[in-house]
Design an enzyme around this catalytic site. Sequence first.
Site, PDB file in Angstrom:
ATOM      1  N   SER A 218       0.908  -1.401   0.425  1.00 15.38           N
ATOM      2  CA  SER A 218      -0.238  -0.185   0.240  1.00 15.38           C
ATOM      3  C   SER A 218       0.825   1.494  -0.189  1.00 15.38           C
ATOM      4  O   SER A 218       1.581   0.874  -0.231  1.00 15.38           O
ATOM      5  CB  SER A 218      -1.080   0.011   1.315  1.00 15.38           C
ATOM      6  OG  SER A 218      -1.987   0.899   1.346  1.00 15.38           O
ATOM      7  N   ASP A 444      -8.864  -3.984  -6.149  1.00 15.30           N
ATOM      8  CA  ASP A 444      -8.074  -3.281  -4.967  1.00 15.30           C
ATOM      9  C   ASP A 444      -9.082  -2.522  -4.248  1.00 15.30           C
ATOM     10  O   ASP A 444      -9.109  -1.695  -5.359  1.00 15.30           O
ATOM     11  CB  ASP A 444      -6.404  -3.073  -5.207  1.00 15.30           C
ATOM     12  CG  ASP A 444      -6.130  -2.619  -3.734  1.00 15.30           C
ATOM     13  OD1 ASP A 444      -6.837  -2.259  -3.360  1.00 15.30           O
ATOM     14  OD2 ASP A 444      -4.655  -3.693  -3.351  1.00 15.30           O
ATOM     15  N   HIS A 472      -7.498  -5.952  -0.672  1.00 15.42           N
ATOM     16  CA  HIS A 472      -6.673  -4.829  -0.719  1.00 15.42           C
ATOM     17  C   HIS A 472      -4.733  -5.653  -0.595  1.00 15.42           C
ATOM     18  O   HIS A 472      -5.005  -6.567   0.360  1.00 15.42           O
ATOM     19  CB  HIS A 472      -6.355  -3.515   0.223  1.00 15.42           C
ATOM     20  CG  HIS A 472      -5.532  -3.048   0.032  1.00 15.42           C
ATOM     21  ND1 HIS A 472      -5.302  -2.324  -0.903  1.00 15.42           N
ATOM     22  CD2 HIS A 472      -4.732  -2.147   1.111  1.00 15.42           C
ATOM     23  CE1 HIS A 472      -3.848  -1.481  -0.339  1.00 15.42           C
ATOM     24  NE2 HIS A 472      -3.766  -0.615   0.601  1.00 15.42           N
TER      25      HIS A 472
END
Length: 503
Positions: A218, A444, A472
């Site tokens: 991320s 995602d 995610h």
Amino acid sequence: MRRRVGAALAAALLLAGCSDGGDGKKAAPPPTANGGATSVPMPDADKIDWGRCPEGGNFECGTLSVPVDYADADGPKVDIALLRKKATGDDRIGALVVNPGGPGGSGISFARYAASAFPKDVRERYDIVGFDPRGVGRSAPVKCLSDTEMDAYTQIDQTPDTPDEENAAVDGAAGFGKSCQENTDQLLGHVSTAEAARDMDQIREALGDDRLNYLGASYGTFLGATYAELFPDKVGRFVLDGAIDPSQNAATANRVQGGGFETALVAYVDDCLAGGSCFLGADREAALARIRGLLATLDANPIPGDAKRQVNEPIATTGILSPLYSRDQWPELTRALQSAFRGDGGPLLDLSDMYYERGADGRYANLMYANAAVNCLDSPPAATTPDQVKAQVAEFEATSPTFGRALAWAGLTCGTWPLSATGRPHEIKAAGAAPILVVGTTRDPATPYTWSQALASQLESGHLLTYDGDGHTAYLRGSTCVDSAVDSYLLTGSPPPDNKTCN
């Protein structure tokens, strides 16, 4: 593992030049024109002194002292907290530094997880090393609101319908930033991603590795890409999972991320419908309309959450967004929505608390405070006035009918931040770096797949690995194909074939 969307709505749903940082001191210099940077020499006394961790276990903990301001290397220092789990085998490659995202996520906590969750072959050959970036967790954490004040802040209406509600949203955002400035020292102006990346190079040097091996998820992909831009000749094996597109400005990034969450919500609804007798309705549009109707109802008439707090629209919105990060949490979302339709907001409040890292004792971790502090330094704000927000709302809602309006207003967090941004959106090429593996998930919610495509194409040595799935990030999410490709790259240095797709 999160990034941003805006701070009032989960401090930006967790996300990401030389200028005055607002405290009269210059921030760390931006990447040079050719992407290179030099390491700042550190005295031997500032190397990591490893010892036992306070929590015990088969780990080592330590700190590394680095400059608060790299433009003043002999000035004040900040201690970066680290955790290490040594390689279990004899054929050691080196250290693998990990970051879970945020910004604001604890690398120490992630390293503890990785030390048991990562495959045996990886743990045998790498020391697993995590660190709390400056301003996060154990590394001089950014401090802002009291716990009681944070409870009130999370309830501020993020879809204001009246001038009074607009003023409350602006005042809430400005008050949040002011509290961070009042309760955090000069470090508040020096928690940018570029400075954290320079810290990583100090960590690499202190660990004794010629090159940095790194796995970031991320926001951690932005941190890793920034490192690669600053120190391309020091890049070892880099995995960037659930990537950020560093070339997007804040408004575009927030809007596109809203579309990612809308895509995830549609996938959740379709899964409900596929099971038959979906509690939300007979078809997709009816189901989405019922969820949006619930949010509209809670905007006007909150429902009980716990003994002290009610569940209104912003709490419910965060409670819905939180389980969209992982398909495994979709059943929790179903239970929470069903309870809310019956007038019980408790489960939605629990999901919101989980997202905000609010403990059962009412205490908040510093995740949301660090998140805003980093984001607001990394990029100029999406909007600075209510009129600018209103001009963006239609485009946000077109991308995300469910979440768009709230995400547009959430941009005021950085718009009212007391310090000026020191970073700017730009492409990252990292010319001369070793092969870098970028992993993207097609549905995602937090880091839309297009961002992974963009970063992989910008990096001169980027290789894209695609996971056709939900949730995610992709590594260790259940795809043997993804896990095998990542593990092979970490162990051999050879990336998978270009544009490989896994299911």
